[in-house]
Design a protein around this motif. Structure first.
Motif, PDB file in Angstrom:
ATOM      1  N   VAL A  46      -4.550  20.756 -15.343  1.00 25.77           N
ATOM      2  CA  VAL A  46      -3.271  20.956 -14.662  1.00 25.77           C
ATOM      3  C   VAL A  46      -2.141  21.076 -15.678  1.00 25.77           C
ATOM      4  N   SER A  47      -2.178  20.222 -16.710  1.00 25.10           N
ATOM      5  CA  SER A  47      -1.114  20.221 -17.715  1.00 25.10           C
ATOM      6  C   SER A  47      -1.106  21.484 -18.558  1.00 25.10           C
ATOM      7  N   TRP A  48      -2.207  21.710 -19.292  1.00 31.95           N
ATOM      8  CA  TRP A  48      -2.263  22.820 -20.247  1.00 31.95           C
ATOM      9  C   TRP A  48      -2.677  24.138 -19.595  1.00 31.95           C
ATOM     10  N   GLY A  49      -3.328  24.042 -18.456  1.00 36.12           N
ATOM     11  CA  GLY A  49      -3.795  25.274 -17.822  1.00 36.12           C
ATOM     12  C   GLY A  49      -2.860  25.839 -16.780  1.00 36.12           C
ATOM     13  N   ILE A  50      -1.957  25.002 -16.229  1.00 37.98           N
ATOM     14  CA  ILE A  50      -1.072  25.479 -15.159  1.00 37.98           C
ATOM     15  C   ILE A  50       0.402  25.273 -15.493  1.00 37.98           C
ATOM     16  N   LEU A  51       0.824  24.000 -15.628  1.00 38.94           N
ATOM     17  CA  LEU A  51       2.252  23.709 -15.753  1.00 38.94           C
ATOM     18  C   LEU A  51       2.868  24.289 -17.023  1.00 38.94           C
ATOM     19  N   MET A  52       2.234  24.079 -18.160  1.00 39.69           N
ATOM     20  CA  MET A  52       2.778  24.591 -19.415  1.00 39.69           C
ATOM     21  C   MET A  52       2.864  26.122 -19.431  1.00 39.69           C
ATOM     22  N   PRO A  53       1.801  26.841 -19.066  1.00 43.70           N
ATOM     23  CA  PRO A  53       1.893  28.313 -19.040  1.00 43.70           C
ATOM     24  C   PRO A  53       2.941  28.837 -18.061  1.00 43.70           C
ATOM     25  N   VAL A  54       3.059  28.180 -16.876  1.00 43.74           N
ATOM     26  CA  VAL A  54       4.069  28.617 -15.912  1.00 43.74           C
ATOM     27  C   VAL A  54       5.468  28.430 -16.483  1.00 43.74           C
ATOM     28  N   GLY A  55       5.695  27.305 -17.175  1.00 40.27           N
ATOM     29  CA  GLY A  55       6.990  27.069 -17.799  1.00 40.27           C
ATOM     30  C   GLY A  55       7.327  28.117 -18.841  1.00 40.27           C
ATOM     31  N   ILE A  56       6.330  28.508 -19.613  1.00 44.82           N
ATOM     32  CA  ILE A  56       6.531  29.549 -20.633  1.00 44.82           C
ATOM     33  C   ILE A  56       6.853  30.893 -19.983  1.00 44.82           C
ATOM     34  N   LEU A  57       6.133  31.234 -18.927  1.00 43.51           N
ATOM     35  CA  LEU A  57       6.381  32.500 -18.220  1.00 43.51           C
ATOM     36  C   LEU A  57       7.787  32.545 -17.633  1.00 43.51           C
ATOM     37  N   ILE A  58       8.250  31.404 -17.114  1.00 42.98           N
ATOM     38  CA  ILE A  58       9.604  31.353 -16.554  1.00 42.98           C
ATOM     39  C   ILE A  58      10.638  31.640 -17.639  1.00 42.98           C
ATOM     40  N   ALA A  59      10.466  30.976 -18.823  1.00 36.38           N
ATOM     41  CA  ALA A  59      11.417  31.179 -19.914  1.00 36.38           C
ATOM     42  C   ALA A  59      11.358  32.600 -20.463  1.00 36.38           C
ATOM     43  N   ARG A  60      10.167  33.190 -20.406  1.00 34.77           N
ATOM     44  CA  ARG A  60      10.007  34.544 -20.984  1.00 34.77           C
ATOM     45  C   ARG A  60      10.517  35.642 -20.063  1.00 34.77           C
ATOM     46  N   TYR A  61      10.272  35.527 -18.769  1.00 35.17           N
ATOM     47  CA  TYR A  61      10.538  36.648 -17.877  1.00 35.17           C
ATOM     48  C   TYR A  61      11.681  36.415 -16.885  1.00 35.17           C
ATOM     49  N   LEU A  62      11.958  35.152 -16.529  1.00 38.76           N
ATOM     50  CA  LEU A  62      12.945  34.924 -15.478  1.00 38.76           C
ATOM     51  C   LEU A  62      14.382  34.944 -16.000  1.00 38.76           C
ATOM     52  N   LYS A  63      14.565  34.567 -17.261  1.00 35.95           N
ATOM     53  CA  LYS A  63      15.927  34.467 -17.770  1.00 35.95           C
ATOM     54  C   LYS A  63      16.612  35.827 -17.951  1.00 35.95           C
ATOM     55  N   VAL A  64      15.847  36.891 -17.915  1.00 33.86           N
ATOM     56  CA  VAL A  64      16.454  38.217 -18.078  1.00 33.86           C
ATOM     57  C   VAL A  64      17.213  38.660 -16.833  1.00 33.86           C
ATOM     58  N   PHE A  65      16.975  37.984 -15.716  1.00 34.13           N
ATOM     59  CA  PHE A  65      17.686  38.325 -14.492  1.00 34.13           C
ATOM     60  C   PHE A  65      19.008  37.546 -14.435  1.00 34.13           C
ATOM     61  N   LYS A  66      20.122  38.279 -14.507  1.00 29.02           N
ATOM     62  CA  LYS A  66      21.432  37.629 -14.502  1.00 29.02           C
ATOM     63  C   LYS A  66      21.684  36.873 -13.209  1.00 29.02           C
ATOM     64  N   SER A  67      21.100  37.348 -12.106  1.00 22.29           N
ATOM     65  CA  SER A  67      21.338  36.692 -10.822  1.00 22.29           C
ATOM     66  C   SER A  67      20.754  35.285 -10.765  1.00 22.29           C
ATOM     67  N   VAL A  68      19.811  35.001 -11.656  1.00 23.33           N
ATOM     68  CA  VAL A  68      19.193  33.684 -11.673  1.00 23.33           C
ATOM     69  C   VAL A  68      20.131  32.640 -12.278  1.00 23.33           C
ATOM     70  N   GLY A  69      20.953  33.074 -13.240  1.00 17.05           N
ATOM     71  CA  GLY A  69      21.860  32.151 -13.893  1.00 17.05           C
ATOM     72  C   GLY A  69      21.096  31.106 -14.685  1.00 17.05           C
ATOM     73  N   PRO A  70      21.586  29.870 -14.715  1.00 13.55           N
ATOM     74  CA  PRO A  70      20.902  28.821 -15.484  1.00 13.55           C
ATOM     75  C   PRO A  70      19.685  28.223 -14.779  1.00 13.55           C
ATOM     76  N   ALA A  71      19.396  28.724 -13.565  1.00 16.69           N
ATOM     77  CA  ALA A  71      18.288  28.144 -12.803  1.00 16.69           C
ATOM     78  C   ALA A  71      16.965  28.256 -13.549  1.00 16.69           C
ATOM     79  N   TRP A  72      16.784  29.352 -14.323  1.00 17.82           N
ATOM     80  CA  TRP A  72      15.519  29.539 -15.039  1.00 17.82           C
ATOM     81  C   TRP A  72      15.268  28.399 -16.023  1.00 17.82           C
ATOM     82  N   PHE A  73      16.365  27.914 -16.635  1.00 19.10           N
ATOM     83  CA  PHE A  73      16.214  26.843 -17.622  1.00 19.10           C
ATOM     84  C   PHE A  73      15.749  25.550 -16.959  1.00 19.10           C
TER      85      PHE A  73
END
Length: 277
Positions: free
Chosen positions: A214-241
């Motif tokens: 759960v830790s290394w296989g799900i939560l950590m990768p999902v967190g990385i994907l959020i930082a990599r792909y979600l922050k490019v959307f201005k409408s998200v604002g600081p929510a991605w962080f």
């Protein structure tokens, strides 16, 4: 828009974790047989990806059973047995099934001798019918009706799988899950125990594995994907962080719990440490 996207990501994280946890704890009660047979009692056997389903009729001590093995292959045989003389395959009253080289399915009864031979033969109790089914998903199921004696209503059960050699069953492995596929069964009360489950270390190993997955296989990768792909959307604002921080922090906490469980397992297993010759 921002709230909607945040809710979607949180829902996705929750769904991934739920799917993982539920897949590791699938219940036999949710399974539907191809013949639509319904069984009042079932148990997931902890070794070899098997389950046992049954209906017991106390008036005449008869049981209708279904022994199911998931991931069965055409190169293996499967077996389920009762053994009042001990928690072992030798000396048991067994039901065996496998797929022949011509593709046909074969199921039969056998009294396993002390050498482990499983040639066809009658049992100490009646088995009015025995059949086998193989689903497209790889599930092989032995269906049988057992006319039990008083000594077999509550007794030892054994289940096994092994390779075919020359089209006939040959010796199964004696270690690993094969060596732990024994327990007790009470048809009347539905009580089931397993030698594999009764070992606290096995439960700790399972917890250790789930926590790390759960830790290394799900939560950590999902967190990385959020930082990599979600922050490019201005409408998200600081929510991605914040989402990134939640996933990474949760993943770290779960990972530490998994590490602590592993350390405990190591301290409880002094025989696994290297010793000087």
């Amino acid at each position: 828009m921002k709230k909607s996207l945040t809710a979607t990501v949180l829902f996705s994280c929750t769904l991934l974790i739920s799917l993982f946890v539920s897949s590791s704890a699938q219940t036999c009660k949710s399974y539907t047989f191809s013949n639509n047979q319904i069984y009042s009692t079932c148990t997931n056997l902890p070794q070899l990806s098997c389950s046992l389903h049954w209906n017991y009729y106390p008036s005449n001590m008869t049981a209708d059973i279904a022994f199911r093995k998931t991931g069965a292959t055409s190169s293996n045989w499967i077996a389920w047995a009762l053994n009042p003389s001990g928690a072992r395959m030798a000396g048991s009253q067994a039901l065996v099934a496998y797929r022949r080289s011509n593709g046909s399915l074969y199921a039969y009864t056998t009294q396993v001798d002390q050498r482990g031979s499983i040639v066809p033969g009658s049992l100490s109790f009646e088995v009015p019918n025995i059949t086998v089914d193989y689903s497209s998903g790889g599930d092989m199921t032995i269906f049988a009706t057992l006319k039990l004696t008083s000594s077999l209503v509550s007794t030892n059960q054994v289940w096994q799988e092994g390779p075919l050699s020359g089209g006939n069953p040959s010796q199964h492995a004696l270690t690993g899950e094969n060596g732990q596929s024994v327990g007790t069964l009470n048809f009347a009360t539905g009580s089931v125990t397993s030698n594999g489950v009764s070992n606290p270390k096995d439960r700790k190993r399972n917890v250790h594995g789930v926590l790390n997955a759960v830790s290394w296989g799900i939560l950590m990768p999902v967190g990385i994907l959020i930082a990599r792909y979600l922050k490019v959307f201005k409408s998200v604002g600081p929510a991605w962080f914040y989402l990134h921080a939640i996933c990474q922090t949760s993943g770290y906490a779960v990972g530490v719990a998994g590490w602590a469980t592993g350390m405990k397992l190591g301290s409880d297993s002094p025989g696994n440490h290297l010793q000087d010759p």
